[in-house]
Write a protein that holds these residues in place. Structure first.
Motif, mmCIF file in Angstrom:
data_model
loop_
_atom_site.group_PDB
_atom_site.id
_atom_site.type_symbol
_atom_site.label_atom_id
_atom_site.label_comp_id
_atom_site.label_asym_id
_atom_site.label_seq_id
_atom_site.Cartn_x
_atom_site.Cartn_y
_atom_site.Cartn_z
ATOM 1 N N ASN A 102 0.819 -1.212 0.000
ATOM 2 C CA ASN A 102 0.000 0.000 0.000
ATOM 3 C C ASN A 102 0.857 1.268 0.000
ATOM 4 N N MET A 103 2.087 1.146 0.493
ATOM 5 C CA MET A 103 2.986 2.299 0.607
ATOM 6 C C MET A 103 3.943 2.396 -0.577
ATOM 7 N N TRP A 104 3.528 1.893 -1.723
ATOM 8 C CA TRP A 104 4.379 1.814 -2.909
ATOM 9 C C TRP A 104 5.092 3.136 -3.193
ATOM 10 N N GLY A 105 6.408 3.034 -3.432
ATOM 11 C CA GLY A 105 7.189 4.181 -3.870
ATOM 12 C C GLY A 105 7.816 5.011 -2.764
ATOM 13 N N PHE A 128 11.227 0.010 -0.380
ATOM 14 C CA PHE A 128 11.153 -0.060 -1.837
ATOM 15 C C PHE A 128 12.511 0.314 -2.419
ATOM 16 N N TYR A 129 12.952 -0.495 -3.386
ATOM 17 C CA TYR A 129 14.200 -0.222 -4.085
ATOM 18 C C TYR A 129 13.942 -0.421 -5.577
ATOM 19 N N ASN A 130 14.161 0.624 -6.354
ATOM 20 C CA ASN A 130 13.866 0.584 -7.794
ATOM 21 C C ASN A 130 12.444 0.090 -8.053
ATOM 22 N N ASP A 131 11.519 0.627 -7.282
ATOM 23 C CA ASP A 131 10.090 0.325 -7.413
ATOM 24 C C ASP A 131 9.739 -1.129 -7.074
ATOM 25 N N THR A 132 10.643 -1.819 -6.415
ATOM 26 C CA THR A 132 10.414 -3.209 -6.022
ATOM 27 C C THR A 132 10.330 -3.298 -4.501
ATOM 28 N N LEU A 133 9.339 -4.038 -4.008
ATOM 29 C CA LEU A 133 9.194 -4.222 -2.565
ATOM 30 C C LEU A 133 10.253 -5.203 -2.067
#
Length: 234
Positions: A102-105, A128-133
């Protein structure tokens, strides 16, 4: 790619449909009714409103736990039944993974906390690292003070999300030595949209299971099991 998502791991009952990168429908209710009464009618309504052809669904994602033992069993049995009836694979999405998604980005540490009673929480740590959880710490059941100690040692701003926040907010405020933030109302509880979104990613990674094989993630024994063992002197 089309994914059905279900989450009944806590108080929220939630059903969603995602097609590629579009959330087609999401139906969530956070109210005092048993999921056995709400989940299937919600699913039926989503199917009806979106005119969904169930044969076109690629997979079914479910919040697999941890969480409410009863809620997990209802959600898992619902998805197992659908998976068997439709002959579709099932993706078991850890509850904390979906809450964190839910907290993407965000560039902050993410800490989902679910109330596990007896001053304990179900929790994990993510970023998040490079848009990856990225999972920093695996899901676990632990004392709220222990996870706060770990967060303080990491020394990073942290966002808390989950139904454990209102229960343990005073403890968090008193023990935190880092900057603490709390997810807003539309993102601070379980959402089937997040489960379906992660389900799509996990499906591409080959993490699907058969409906027969998928199982809940409990992390610890139920209260009834613990009381029975105490009574029997084990």
């Amino acid at each position: 790619m089309k994914i059905l998502g279900f989450d009944s791991s806590g108080m929220v009952a939630s059903v969603a449909v995602i097609c590629d990168d579009i959330l087609v429908a999401e139906y969530s209710v956070n109210y005092k009714k048993t999921h056995s009464q709400t989940l299937l009618p919600m699913f039926d309504e989503v199917v009806r409103m979106t005119e969904l052809d169930l044969d076109t669904v690629d997979a079914i994602a479910v919040a697999a736990g941890p969480g409410s033992f009863t809620g997990l069993r209802i959600g898992m049995s619902t998805v197992k039944g659908l998976g068997l009836a439709l002959d579709k694979p099932v993706i078991a999405v850890p509850t904390c993974d979906a809450l964190a998604y839910n907290m993407w980005g965000t560039d902050k540490l993410i800490c989902p906390i679910l109330d596990a009673r007896r001053n304990q929480v179900y929790t994990a740590l993510y970023e998040f690292y490079n848009d990856t959880l990225i999972k920093i710490r695996e899901q676990d059941a632990m004392d709220i003070n222990d996870i706060m100690g770990i967060i303080n040692e990491l020394g990073r701003d942290v966002i808390f999300v989950g139904d454990g926040v209102p229960v343990f907010k005073d403890t968090i405020q008193k023990t935190a030595s880092v900057n603490v933030l709390y997810a807003p109302a539309h993102l601070n509880r379980q959402r089937a949209g997040a489960v379906a979104s992660l389900g799509m990613i996990y499906l591409r990674e080959g993490k699907e299971e058969t409906a027969d094989d998928v199982k809940p993630i409990y992390l610890r024994k139920s209260q009834a099991e613990r009381e029975r063992e105490e009574k029997n002197g084990r």
